[in-house]
Design a protein around this motif. Structure first.
Motif, PDB file in Angstrom:
ATOM      1  N   UNK A 185      -1.740  21.946 -12.671  1.00 58.53           N
ATOM      2  CA  UNK A 185      -1.942  20.902 -11.746  1.00 58.53           C
ATOM      3  C   UNK A 185      -1.464  19.552 -12.306  1.00 58.53           C
ATOM      4  N   UNK A 186      -1.542  19.252 -13.611  1.00 60.81           N
ATOM      5  CA  UNK A 186      -1.128  18.095 -13.981  1.00 60.81           C
ATOM      6  C   UNK A 186       0.276  17.939 -13.870  1.00 60.81           C
ATOM      7  N   UNK A 187       1.033  18.823 -14.227  1.00 61.92           N
ATOM      8  CA  UNK A 187       2.547  18.734 -14.131  1.00 61.92           C
ATOM      9  C   UNK A 187       3.047  18.689 -12.730  1.00 61.92           C
ATOM     10  N   UNK A 188       2.368  19.377 -11.905  1.00 59.29           N
ATOM     11  CA  UNK A 188       2.803  19.389 -10.261  1.00 59.29           C
ATOM     12  C   UNK A 188       2.465  17.895  -9.797  1.00 59.29           C
ATOM     13  N   UNK A 239      -5.417  12.816   2.227  1.00 57.71           N
ATOM     14  CA  UNK A 239      -5.588  14.230   2.581  1.00 57.71           C
ATOM     15  C   UNK A 239      -6.888  14.516   1.813  1.00 57.71           C
ATOM     16  N   UNK A 240      -7.942  14.979   2.605  1.00 55.86           N
ATOM     17  CA  UNK A 240      -9.271  15.136   2.304  1.00 55.86           C
ATOM     18  C   UNK A 240      -9.508  16.055   1.124  1.00 55.86           C
ATOM     19  N   UNK A 241      -8.315  16.833   0.554  1.00 56.49           N
ATOM     20  CA  UNK A 241      -8.315  17.484  -0.679  1.00 56.49           C
ATOM     21  C   UNK A 241      -8.093  16.768  -1.843  1.00 56.49           C
ATOM     22  N   UNK A 242      -7.222  15.541  -1.733  1.00 58.16           N
ATOM     23  CA  UNK A 242      -6.751  14.974  -2.856  1.00 58.16           C
ATOM     24  C   UNK A 242      -8.028  14.252  -3.755  1.00 58.16           C
ATOM     25  N   UNK A 250       0.733  -1.292  -0.205  1.00 63.71           N
ATOM     26  CA  UNK A 250      -0.016  -0.052   0.029  1.00 63.71           C
ATOM     27  C   UNK A 250       0.726   1.298   0.050  1.00 63.71           C
ATOM     28  N   UNK A 251       0.563   2.300  -0.690  1.00 64.81           N
ATOM     29  CA  UNK A 251       1.050   3.473  -0.744  1.00 64.81           C
ATOM     30  C   UNK A 251       0.164   4.491  -0.100  1.00 64.81           C
ATOM     31  N   UNK A 252       0.999   5.645   0.626  1.00 63.33           N
ATOM     32  CA  UNK A 252       0.151   6.838   1.217  1.00 63.33           C
ATOM     33  C   UNK A 252       0.574   7.992   0.914  1.00 63.33           C
ATOM     34  N   UNK A 253      -0.118   8.963   0.126  1.00 61.91           N
ATOM     35  CA  UNK A 253       0.257  10.484  -0.115  1.00 61.91           C
ATOM     36  C   UNK A 253      -0.683  11.265   1.009  1.00 61.91           C
ATOM     37  N   UNK A 254       0.101  12.390   1.282  1.00 66.98           N
ATOM     38  CA  UNK A 254      -0.442  13.325   2.197  1.00 66.98           C
ATOM     39  C   UNK A 254       0.379  14.583   2.444  1.00 66.98           C
ATOM     40  N   UNK A 255      -0.095  15.316   3.404  1.00 66.81           N
ATOM     41  CA  UNK A 255       0.841  16.402   3.669  1.00 66.81           C
ATOM     42  C   UNK A 255       1.747  15.951   4.572  1.00 66.81           C
ATOM     43  N   UNK A 276       2.646  20.147  -2.301  1.00 68.75           N
ATOM     44  CA  UNK A 276       2.047  21.076  -3.301  1.00 68.75           C
ATOM     45  C   UNK A 276       0.599  20.877  -3.661  1.00 68.75           C
ATOM     46  N   UNK A 277      -0.106  19.902  -3.333  1.00 64.28           N
ATOM     47  CA  UNK A 277      -1.500  19.495  -3.746  1.00 64.28           C
ATOM     48  C   UNK A 277      -2.471  20.292  -3.234  1.00 64.28           C
ATOM     49  N   UNK A 278      -2.337  20.559  -1.777  1.00 64.08           N
ATOM     50  CA  UNK A 278      -3.430  21.466  -1.136  1.00 64.08           C
ATOM     51  C   UNK A 278      -3.642  22.747  -1.820  1.00 64.08           C
ATOM     52  N   UNK A 279      -2.454  23.618  -1.960  1.00 66.02           N
ATOM     53  CA  UNK A 279      -2.762  24.799  -2.735  1.00 66.02           C
ATOM     54  C   UNK A 279      -3.263  24.992  -3.803  1.00 66.02           C
TER      55      UNK A 279
END
Lengths: 278, 278
Positions: free
Chosen positions: B164-167, B187-190, B115-120, B149-152
């Motif tokens: 966004x795609x590039x980031x 992250x609930x923004x993702x 499993x992978x996890x991404x977040x702040x 960089x995702x939340x902003x």
């Protein structure tokens, strides 16, 4: 006495069907110990009266309570419909059924708010799924269908035969004309027939097996009550009222591991005795 | 005073991200009333210290508790990692975070226990996902990656741009070489970037949004505590510490319905005061 979080989880069913739930509990909660009870001798429960199924359920719960348990999982839709509330009221440990998790999974999955349910006569006649679904989501469109021929296919080991395919296609005919995007397998035996059922329903219908969701709900409840186990290698036990050999054969095939099966006898539990005991 | 099951559910987040959870709660539990709080003025929480995020969380909880609530949902991974246990200990109503449901969903989904996890930064540095995943399933292989960089991108309304795609492609590079079949959007923004993230990860990786699972766990907990609402048309409220107009614009676009947004000011809550109040 070891702490409550190391106690076992009692899982019960009319026969081998609840093993679909036990297998998911093993996969999602690999630290938990399971004491499984299959009342194979009196299977199927589906055609029996609600009162009789409730009586049988209490007998199994009574048997399982000779061991230290931290939760009970009624892994049989018919028994859940007939006895969940009554068992819950009498025990202090969490008691889970398979209907609420299946209903919740269907609500999560449906895009058109249109859900079908198949189950035994007992489950369908009880209206338990429809009640649970509408209690949470009143705008749902729910169609129900009893499929009494399915459990015998599984318990007699015929689940991968051409005969099974034919019985399933025939039984599901009334659903061919119904609009639905989600189908609940409202019997713990049915996941063993999931491939054939999905083939008949077509790829646009999401098939919901309550096994996965029930294991996840058990995980939720255990975590919220600080009851998750910490041990590394749980030692499961399996009890049957029928032939240990035939139970073992089906169970090992399905679980993919060697298990030891014990034969058990149930004592009748009268309603008055029940109140005293539980 | 109306009965507790008609009380609202308080949902809080650093900004608009928690609306992904609120939307799922509305879909899966259409009878429930939501009081949503987005601390947009102080968003993002990700780069802040654990202590500061905990302080902010207590301030929002304190604000929400002026209303009769039957449950609180911390719909922000950073705040869940920093404050879930402390808020839980001080309140008698159920308090849910988004990490446990996301972890459980990943355990349900993974086939190769990988499993992978991404977040702040805050969430990843806390190790909260890894801890929760391994607490339930010690044999899991877990890889984590902070994506600051995702939340902003979401809060500034740029989520559907080429930028966004590039980031996103750039940020996820360290995961290209990792073996995993399941990725938790920690992250609930993702979820608002889910399409782009899935595009980068490829179709063999199941993307887990904790929003769906958190709503289902809320349903489970409410049902087990006999707290499901019965009303037909709930009236939600939305509060923000930032610009009501800009919150409203993003929220209405995401929720697909007209809402009224109120501006709110938070009072500082000292630790000593906290114990007195809660």
């Amino acid at each position: 006495m070891y702490p409550a979080n190391e106690h076992a989880i009692g899982i019960l069913d009319s026969g081998v069907g609840g093993l679909t739930v036990a297998k998911e509990v093993m996969r999602q909660l690999p630290r938990e110990t399971i004491y499984y009870f299959g009342d194979t001798k009196r299977c199927p429960y589906g055609p029996r009266s609600e009162q009789e199924v409730r009586q049988f359920t209490f007998e199994i719960v009574h048997f399982l309570l000779q061991f230290p348990l931290k939760a009970i999982l009624i892994a049989c839709n018919t028994a859940t419909a007939a006895a969940l509330e009554q068992v819950r009221q009498q025990l202090e440990i969490p008691v889970l059924g398979v209907i609420e998790p299946g209903a919740r999974a269907a609500i999560k999955a449906t895009k058109q708010n249109s859900v079908g349910v198949i189950g035994t006569e007992g489950t369908i006649q009880s209206g338990a799924y429809e009640k649970t679904l509408k209690r949470i989501h009143p705008m749902l469109n729910v169609s129900s269908l009893a499929c009494p021929a399915f459990v015998p296919l599984v318990e007699s080991g015929q689940r991968q035969t051409a005969y099974a395919r034919q019985v399933i296609a025939e039984s599901l005919k009334p659903f061919q004309s119904k609009k639905m995007d989600t189908l609940i397998l409202g019997c713990t035996h049915y996941p063993l027939l999931a491939g054939l059922i999905a083939g008949v329903m077509g790829k646009d219908v999401a098939i919901i097996s309550s096994a996965e969701e029930t294991a996840a709900e058990l995980s939720t409840i255990l975590q919220h009550q600080h009851l998750l186990a910490r041990r590394e290698k749980p030692l499961h036990r399996f009890f049957t009222t029928g032939s240990a050999d035939s139970f073992k054969k089906i169970a090992q095939d399905w679980l993919g591991q060697a298990i030891r099966v014990e034969t058990a006898e149930l004592e009748p539990v009268t309603p008055a005795y029940r109140v005293k005991v539980f």
